[in-house]
Design a protein around this motif. Structure first.
Motif, short mmCIF file in Angstrom:
data_model
loop_
_atom_site.label_atom_id
_atom_site.label_comp_id
_atom_site.label_asym_id
_atom_site.label_seq_id
_atom_site.Cartn_x
_atom_site.Cartn_y
_atom_site.Cartn_z
N GLU A 227 0.81 -1.22 0.00
CA GLU A 227 0.00 0.00 0.00
C GLU A 227 0.85 1.27 0.00
O GLU A 227 0.52 2.24 -0.67
CB GLU A 227 -0.96 -0.01 1.19
CG GLU A 227 -1.92 1.14 1.22
CD GLU A 227 -2.84 1.21 0.01
OE1 GLU A 227 -3.18 2.34 -0.38
OE2 GLU A 227 -3.22 0.17 -0.54
N GLU A 228 1.97 1.28 0.69
CA GLU A 228 2.79 2.49 0.76
C GLU A 228 3.44 2.84 -0.58
O GLU A 228 3.92 3.96 -0.77
CB GLU A 228 3.85 2.40 1.87
CG GLU A 228 4.85 1.27 1.71
CD GLU A 228 4.40 -0.03 2.36
OE1 GLU A 228 5.24 -0.95 2.44
OE2 GLU A 228 3.24 -0.15 2.77
N LEU A 229 3.45 1.91 -1.52
CA LEU A 229 3.98 2.18 -2.86
C LEU A 229 2.89 2.54 -3.86
O LEU A 229 3.18 2.74 -5.03
CB LEU A 229 4.77 0.97 -3.37
CG LEU A 229 6.02 0.61 -2.58
CD1 LEU A 229 6.69 -0.62 -3.17
CD2 LEU A 229 7.00 1.79 -2.52
N MET A 230 1.66 2.62 -3.40
CA MET A 230 0.53 2.94 -4.28
C MET A 230 0.41 4.46 -4.41
O MET A 230 -0.48 5.09 -3.84
CB MET A 230 -0.76 2.33 -3.74
CG MET A 230 -0.76 0.81 -3.72
SD MET A 230 -0.60 0.08 -5.36
CE MET A 230 -2.14 0.55 -6.07
N LEU A 231 1.32 5.05 -5.18
CA LEU A 231 1.35 6.49 -5.37
C LEU A 231 0.52 6.91 -6.59
O LEU A 231 0.34 8.09 -6.85
CB LEU A 231 2.79 6.97 -5.50
CG LEU A 231 3.70 6.61 -4.31
CD1 LEU A 231 5.13 7.04 -4.58
CD2 LEU A 231 3.17 7.22 -3.03
N TRP A 232 0.06 5.92 -7.34
CA TRP A 232 -0.81 6.15 -8.49
C TRP A 232 -1.66 4.89 -8.66
O TRP A 232 -1.36 3.85 -8.08
CB TRP A 232 -0.01 6.42 -9.77
CG TRP A 232 0.83 5.25 -10.19
CD1 TRP A 232 2.07 4.91 -9.73
CD2 TRP A 232 0.48 4.25 -11.15
NE1 TRP A 232 2.51 3.75 -10.34
CE2 TRP A 232 1.55 3.33 -11.22
CE3 TRP A 232 -0.63 4.04 -11.95
CZ2 TRP A 232 1.55 2.23 -12.07
CZ3 TRP A 232 -0.64 2.94 -12.79
CH2 TRP A 232 0.44 2.06 -12.85
N ASP A 233 -2.70 5.01 -9.44
CA ASP A 233 -3.55 3.84 -9.70
C ASP A 233 -4.26 4.04 -11.03
O ASP A 233 -4.45 5.17 -11.48
CB ASP A 233 -4.58 3.67 -8.59
CG ASP A 233 -5.17 2.27 -8.52
OD1 ASP A 233 -4.86 1.43 -9.40
OD2 ASP A 233 -5.94 2.01 -7.58
N TRP A 234 -4.63 2.92 -11.64
CA TRP A 234 -5.43 2.98 -12.86
C TRP A 234 -6.84 3.39 -12.51
O TRP A 234 -7.38 2.99 -11.50
CB TRP A 234 -5.50 1.60 -13.53
CG TRP A 234 -4.22 1.02 -14.03
CD1 TRP A 234 -3.70 -0.19 -13.67
CD2 TRP A 234 -3.33 1.56 -15.00
NE1 TRP A 234 -2.54 -0.42 -14.35
CE2 TRP A 234 -2.28 0.65 -15.17
CE3 TRP A 234 -3.30 2.75 -15.73
CZ2 TRP A 234 -1.23 0.87 -16.04
CZ3 TRP A 234 -2.25 2.97 -16.59
CH2 TRP A 234 -1.23 2.04 -16.75
#
Length: 141
Positions: free
Chosen positions: A69-76
């Motif tokens: 989760e801490e690397l989820m700086l962007w998402d589709w």
């Protein structure tokens, strides 16, 4: 209802959602707030190219979901397909959104779509760079 019938009678293009994203799944977005949105369009001259593009995006999303989760700086965001009217080969445009949650990360990665890795992917999919458009939108509300 008359307006809808007239609209449909014009053979107007219709977008069909083919993949879900953070904008269609509140649990996926969670408490994160996008600061920028990108819209990417990929013109696919035929159905086979469109299918390859959508399958590649689906696989990319699967890999993205495996990140901590801490690397989820962007998402589709959701992905749509809009068939090209009169295209007997089933071609059209794949439309994809990207939600960016960190300003600095966006500034660093905003042109990733044009990098060597992505260009190789586009070549494998059969989508030339001139058939790709990317627009970035700053969210002000």
């Amino acid at each position: 209802m008359t307006i809808l019938k007239e609209f449909l009678a014009q053979d107007a293009p219709a977008r069909v959602r083919v993949l879900n994203g953070e904008d269609t799944d509140a649990a996926r977005r969670g408490e994160k707030k996008p600061v920028v949105r990108s819209e990417c369009t990929y013109y696919c001259p035929d159905e086979a190219t469109a299918r390859r593009c959508i399958e590649a995006l689906e696989e990319s999303d699967r890999r993205l979901r495996e990140r901590p989760e801490e690397l989820m700086l962007w998402d589709w965001q959701a992905t749509y397909f809009e068939a090209e009217q009169g295209n007997a080969n089933g071609g059209g445009t794949v439309i994809l959104g990207v939600a960016w949650y960190e300003e600095d990360f966006f500034a660093d990665r905003r042109d990733a779509w044009f990098g060597v890795m992505h260009q190789r992917i586009y070549k494998d999919l059969g989508i030339p760079l001139e058939n790709i458009e990317v627009f970035h939108w700053r969210l002000i509300a």
